[in-house]
Design an enzyme around this catalytic site. Structure first.
Site, PDB file in Angstrom:
ATOM      1  N   GLU A   1       6.405  -3.821   6.069  1.00  0.00           N
ATOM      2  CA  GLU A   1       6.980  -2.471   6.120  1.00  0.00           C
ATOM      3  C   GLU A   1       7.896  -2.302   7.353  1.00  0.00           C
ATOM      4  OE1 GLU A   1       4.664   0.781   4.705  1.00  0.00           O
ATOM      5  OE2 GLU A   1       3.270  -0.562   3.679  1.00  0.00           O
ATOM      6  N   GLY A   2       8.634  -3.343   7.623  1.00  0.00           N
ATOM      7  CA  GLY A   2       9.544  -3.330   8.771  1.00  0.00           C
ATOM      8  C   GLY A   2       8.917  -4.051   9.935  1.00  0.00           C
TER       9      GLY A   2
END
Lengths: 386, 266
Positions: A370-371
């Site tokens: 998620e990043g």
């Protein structure tokens, strides 16, 4: 400035803690060793409403705020990183975008069973050639000649809840436009795809370092026909939907990282009181004491950032920077704290049954998915230099 | 059908028991939980409600300090409909007699078909309050319930009661009081939404002071308590263990059985 939790939050934490200790903790070692998706736990979480905590009651959820949801992920992660990410990916990456961008019909058809936990959700953005670089996305959706269906082709990788999910949010490009300088730019759209749709199959199951019970799969789309009404939000706005979804998702992962750090620290505090070397408990040595003090301070700072981000999601329309800061700091705290906990355990820390090594393996992914931490730094500095 | 469940907020003994210098429990230093036997009683009531939710009302009653409101909210979050908090300074320092008189004084002003209490609280361990309440109210009591089944048509309750080396199956006419064992069931968890609901509507919890109770002054509070604690002390430390070296496993088993029989354990 009031840092105290409301009575609702205090009681909700008690609930999540009790559930995690009784239902999740006893299975954590087995889930990790067998790489087994904890289906029974998910069924229990469904029964008690854990799969739709921040979704309004009229859509089958519990009607709670983002902080209550974050505390649920945190408490689960204290005992099992796998169980925490199942809830986080389902809620933040699948329920939330349908709640935010879905039509009333889409909400009734998909969000209600998802929020009730009758169905499990997943989200597909990442591809072999496109993680941080969204323009690398190759998955393409084309409108059929009669304009009744979208035809999806391509593949997604590293998808959490991969094979276990029933409903997927899939990002694909639908148009290519030229920017002012004449460069081609892909325009993305988001789609709701159901499991068992013809043309939708599963590829490789990833064999991972941590969160081993989580079902991480490759999704393959070959002439997969999706009804036009399953376009989520506006055509061409898929990138914004994905980024907004990830802003929320990062709060979930930050809470997971926080929980992992807290779980490892709690176990280590118990251990250093009992473990004796040179005739006294290792907690009596200043090195241990100072390390514990540093870790407790890091964890507390991470908690404040995570709770602040959850509060921002409840009160602000844009909370991406708060979410990025929370995820960056909590993930790096989780990695640092779990590594030090393993060290304080010494040889036993390297042994599976003592669990801190699992937490160290689970912590690493929070710096990546998620990043990555680097992406979070880009988000934060981007806002500073705007 | 109206079911009243009496619950108590007790110190959680899991994290260790803490005492004040005078030997009494330091409740402030310990986490408070719903008494486990009472929680099983509440679960039994909620299961009866599950059978016919529209025609069953579960009210939880507790007596204590204003902070005992928390344990009522927990019960509401599990599925109870209403809560009653009995709190008043004049009720403080009550022993089991004064407590049961006070709670019965509240129940006399309430409607009920079935009253469920826990067998005993983990802080006092007396197992007296439930049966005493039934005496004050003049209704039958079945204690140590392991299974509970209500026949709404016949207006009866059938209980499997734990009794030394056997069980008794007893049927009583309603209204009746049952004391529940924590072995009775596995209590359900709260739900997050249930927790929000429990705090959202203050009208679900009623607070009664002394003036709402049908009980004589001489039966309440410290002055109405015949029990006097002469002295409180820590448990006497156990003696040293005994080390024996039997020649065979069979001999070891015989020795252990002999010891357990001698101590009336078996």
């Amino acid at each position: 400035m009031d840092f105290s939790l409301s009575k609702e939050h205090v009681l909700a934490r008690q609930l999540f803690k009790e559930f995690a200790e009784k239902e999740v903790k006893p299975l954590a070692i087995e889930v990790d060793e067998k790489h087994e998706f904890p289906r029974e736990t998910v069924t229990k979480m469904q029964k008690y409403g854990f799969m739709g905590i921040p979704i309004p009651k009229e859509y089958g959820g519990q009607g709670c705020d983002p902080l209550t949801y974050a505390m649920c992920v945190e408490e689960l992660a204290k005992v099992c990183g796998t169980t925490a990410v199942i809830v986080s990916a389902h809620t933040s990456l699948c329920c939330d975008p349908i709640m935010t961008y879905g039509t009333e019909d889409q909400k009734q058809k998909y969000l209600v069973p998802l929020a009730k936990g009758e169905k499990l959700g997943a989200f597909g953005l990442t591809e072999p050639g496109a993680g941080t670089d969204a323009q690398g996305v190759q998955t393409k959706a084309v409108l059929s000649d009669d304009e009744k269906e979208w035809i999806l082709n391509g593949s997604k990788c590293f998808i959490t809840n991969g094979k276990e999910a029933d409903v997927y949010i899939i990002i694909a490009y639908t148009d290519v436009v030229e920017d002012k300088k004449g460069r081609k730019q892909k325009k993305f759209s988001a789609f709701i795809v159901e499991k068992d749709t013809p043309g939708f199959t599963f590829g490789t199951k990833e064999n991972k370092m941590g969160i081993c019970g989580s079902s991480t799969y490759e999704l393959i789309f070959q002439d997969c026909h999706i009804p036009v009404e399953n376009l989520l939000g506006t055509r061409g706005k898929g990138f914004a939907i994905a980024m907004h979804t990830l802003d929320g998702g990062r709060i979930g992962i930050a809470a997971q990282a926080l929980g992992i750090a807290e779980g490892a620290l709690d176990r280590t505090i118990e251990y250093v009181k009992e473990r004796k070397q040179f005739g006294r408990s290792i907690g009596a040595f200043q090195n241990t004491q100072f390390q514990l003090a540093n870790m407790a301070t890091q964890v507390e700072a991470a908690k404040l950032l995570v709770y602040q981000a959850a509060d921002a999601k409840a009160t602000k329309s844009y909370y991406g920077v708060e979410a990025a800061k929370a995820k960056l700091f909590a993930a790096e705290t989780a990695m640092d704290v779990t590594t030090k906990c393993v060290q304080l355990f010494g040889g036993y820390g390297y042994i599976r049954e003592y669990e801190v090594e699992r937490m160290m393996r689970d912590a690493k992914i929070t710096e990546i998915y998620e990043g990555t931490s680097e992406v979070q730094r880009m988000v934060i500095s981007g806002a500073l230099l705007k | 059908m109206k079911i009243v469940v009496c619950i108590k907020q007790v110190p959680d003994t899991k994290g260790g028991v803490k005492f004040k210098p005078d030997g009494t429990l330091d409740r402030g230093a310990m986490l408070a939980i719903m008494n486990p036997d009472d929680k099983a009683g509440l679960e039994a009531a909620l299961r009866i409600k599950d059978e016919d939710p529209d025609n069953t009302e579960v009210t939880v009653v507790t007596m204590g300090l204003p902070k005992a409101d928390d344990v009522l909210r927990e019960a509401l979050a599990m599925g109870a409909d209403k809560g009653l908090l009995i709190t008043d300074r004049v009720l403080g320092g009550a022993d089991t007699w004064a407590t049961s008189s006070t709670i019965a004084g509240a129940l006399k002003n309430m409607e009920y078909d079935l009253i469920i209490t826990g067998r005993q609280a983990i802080d006092g361990d007396t197992a007296q309050v439930g049966p005493q309440i039934s005496e004050h109210l003049g209704i039958p009591v079945i204690s140590y319930a392991e299974e509970v089944k209500v026949d709404r048509k016949a207006g009866t309750v059938t209980v499997k009661r734990q009794f030394d080396d056997r069980y008794h199956m007893l049927t009583a006419k309603l209204p009746c009081l049952i004391t529940a064992l924590s072995e009775l069931n596995e209590p359900r968890y709260m739900t997050p939404g249930g927790i929000y609901d429990a705090y959202a509507d203050d009208s679900r919890v009623t607070v009664w002071g002394r003036d709402k109770l049908d009980v004589a002054d001489e039966n309440i509070g410290k002055n109405g308590s015949p029990t006097v604690i002469a002295k409180a002390s820590d448990k006497v430390a156990k003696g040293k263990g005994e080390v024996v070296a039997p020649d065979s496993p069979a001999e070891a088993v015989d020795y252990i059985i002999g010891k357990l029989t001698e101590k009336h354990v078996i």
